[in-house]
Design an enzyme around this catalytic site. Sequence first.
Site, PDB file in Angstrom:
ATOM      1  N   HIS A 122    -103.574 -57.956  49.011  1.00 19.25           N
ATOM      2  CA  HIS A 122    -105.126 -58.359  49.261  1.00 19.25           C
ATOM      3  C   HIS A 122    -105.255 -59.683  48.398  1.00 19.25           C
ATOM      4  O   HIS A 122    -104.478 -60.253  47.656  1.00 19.25           O
ATOM      5  CB  HIS A 122    -106.150 -57.344  48.954  1.00 19.25           C
ATOM      6  CG  HIS A 122    -105.502 -55.895  49.697  1.00 19.25           C
ATOM      7  ND1 HIS A 122    -105.767 -55.933  51.159  1.00 19.25           N
ATOM      8  CD2 HIS A 122    -105.072 -54.928  49.368  1.00 19.25           C
ATOM      9  CE1 HIS A 122    -105.285 -54.668  51.786  1.00 19.25           C
ATOM     10  NE2 HIS A 122    -104.822 -54.051  50.267  1.00 19.25           N
ATOM     11  N   GLU A 159    -108.672 -53.077  44.270  1.00 16.77           N
ATOM     12  CA  GLU A 159    -107.188 -53.037  44.527  1.00 16.77           C
ATOM     13  C   GLU A 159    -106.624 -54.171  44.062  1.00 16.77           C
ATOM     14  O   GLU A 159    -105.385 -54.374  43.697  1.00 16.77           O
ATOM     15  CB  GLU A 159    -107.236 -52.529  45.819  1.00 16.77           C
ATOM     16  CG  GLU A 159    -105.400 -52.585  46.282  1.00 16.77           C
ATOM     17  CD  GLU A 159    -105.371 -52.071  47.727  1.00 16.77           C
ATOM     18  OE1 GLU A 159    -104.144 -51.965  48.136  1.00 16.77           O
ATOM     19  OE2 GLU A 159    -106.485 -51.668  48.357  1.00 16.77           O
ATOM     20  N   HIS A 214     -99.711 -52.319  46.069  1.00 18.04           N
ATOM     21  CA  HIS A 214    -101.128 -51.887  46.506  1.00 18.04           C
ATOM     22  C   HIS A 214    -101.492 -50.561  45.657  1.00 18.04           C
ATOM     23  O   HIS A 214    -100.933 -49.808  44.780  1.00 18.04           O
ATOM     24  CB  HIS A 214    -101.091 -51.326  48.114  1.00 18.04           C
ATOM     25  CG  HIS A 214    -100.888 -52.523  48.830  1.00 18.04           C
ATOM     26  ND1 HIS A 214    -101.849 -53.134  49.473  1.00 18.04           N
ATOM     27  CD2 HIS A 214     -99.722 -53.390  49.130  1.00 18.04           C
ATOM     28  CE1 HIS A 214    -101.205 -54.160  50.110  1.00 18.04           C
ATOM     29  NE2 HIS A 214     -99.887 -54.290  50.107  1.00 18.04           N
ATOM     30  N   GLU A 296     -97.740 -47.817  47.287  1.00 11.89           N
ATOM     31  CA  GLU A 296     -99.485 -47.300  46.930  1.00 11.89           C
ATOM     32  C   GLU A 296     -99.251 -46.575  45.481  1.00 11.89           C
ATOM     33  O   GLU A 296     -98.767 -45.554  45.567  1.00 11.89           O
ATOM     34  CB  GLU A 296     -99.683 -46.715  48.155  1.00 11.89           C
ATOM     35  CG  GLU A 296     -99.686 -47.111  49.404  1.00 11.89           C
ATOM     36  CD  GLU A 296    -100.848 -48.176  49.411  1.00 11.89           C
ATOM     37  OE1 GLU A 296    -101.777 -48.440  48.464  1.00 11.89           O
ATOM     38  OE2 GLU A 296    -100.995 -48.686  50.643  1.00 11.89           O
TER      39      GLU A 296
END
Length: 332
Positions: A122, A159, A214, A296
């Site tokens: 992101h 994040e 992430h 993640e």
Amino acid sequence: MRYDDSPPLPESRSSISPDRPWFARRPALTVALAALAPTCLAGWVLAQVLTGSDSGGRRPEGMPLAASHTTAGSDAKASASPTPAPGTAPGTAASPAQSPSGAAAPAKGPLTGRTVVIDPGHNTGNFQHSAEINKQVDIGTNRKECDTTGTTTNSGYMEAEFSLDVSRRARALLEAKGAKVVFTHEGDRPWGPCINERARIGNEAAADAVVSVHADGASAGNRGFHVILPARVKGGAADTAKIVGPSRDLGERIASNFGRTTGSSPANYLGSGTGLVVRDDLGGLNLSTRPKVFLECGNMRDDKDAAQLMSPEWRQKAAQGIADGITGFLGG
């Protein structure tokens, strides 16, 4: 992620005679010093002749050598300071991820000659560029949004902040082993890059390994980490047949090392406790031609996981797990 591609000891006096005060030795000491002075002067003159009198160009002792970093689209770009988590005071000591600006010869080590691409998930600017990130891009099997905002903790820690900080820390560790590390972005662009561009950067760098960093955004109570592996897909520009095997090897090594260094457990809400999940809907994986996985690191929406994700010490452990997994995969 939750949104697809969103996811000296004291001087001894024993030699001084107790019958003779120490100051009685001063004349002898003075004579000795006077005899040594010409010798010292001659040595200094000789040093000046051999090395030159101008020391202005010498690096002062203790000054750190600068490190070089690579961002896609630039020859060498110094990293910015890692974004501190909420509660971390500005101006605190630099983390191992930070490096002085400038350039220096890369370190030599077990990963010399290897290229690693790290994709910080992101971008903090995505929240202000919804029109741009919502544009559809081709991921081979279908079309999806260019990028997503990613998630946040309940206290607002993004994040994108987390992923960039951990990525920088991992980069420092990998570069110390001799690897060339390429970033898909440094957090210095207003939004993006799009998921297809992120994949292209890894492909064009001929990366030996690619890791997209992430944190998840599942409901509270869902805890732990998981690694997303590419499924076997073929369609349009997507063909993962050659990377499925090596990507699984990479993922398994990262999962094992990440759990060991952080003390975290595999996710309790997917992957059946293995910490491994296969997906066929992520453009960053579908379009990759290099071994690649998504990690993640935990669930930002769970307060216990979030407390870890916001800890600089824990993030350093996370980076170590990532770097160790990559190093093992590359035979370092």
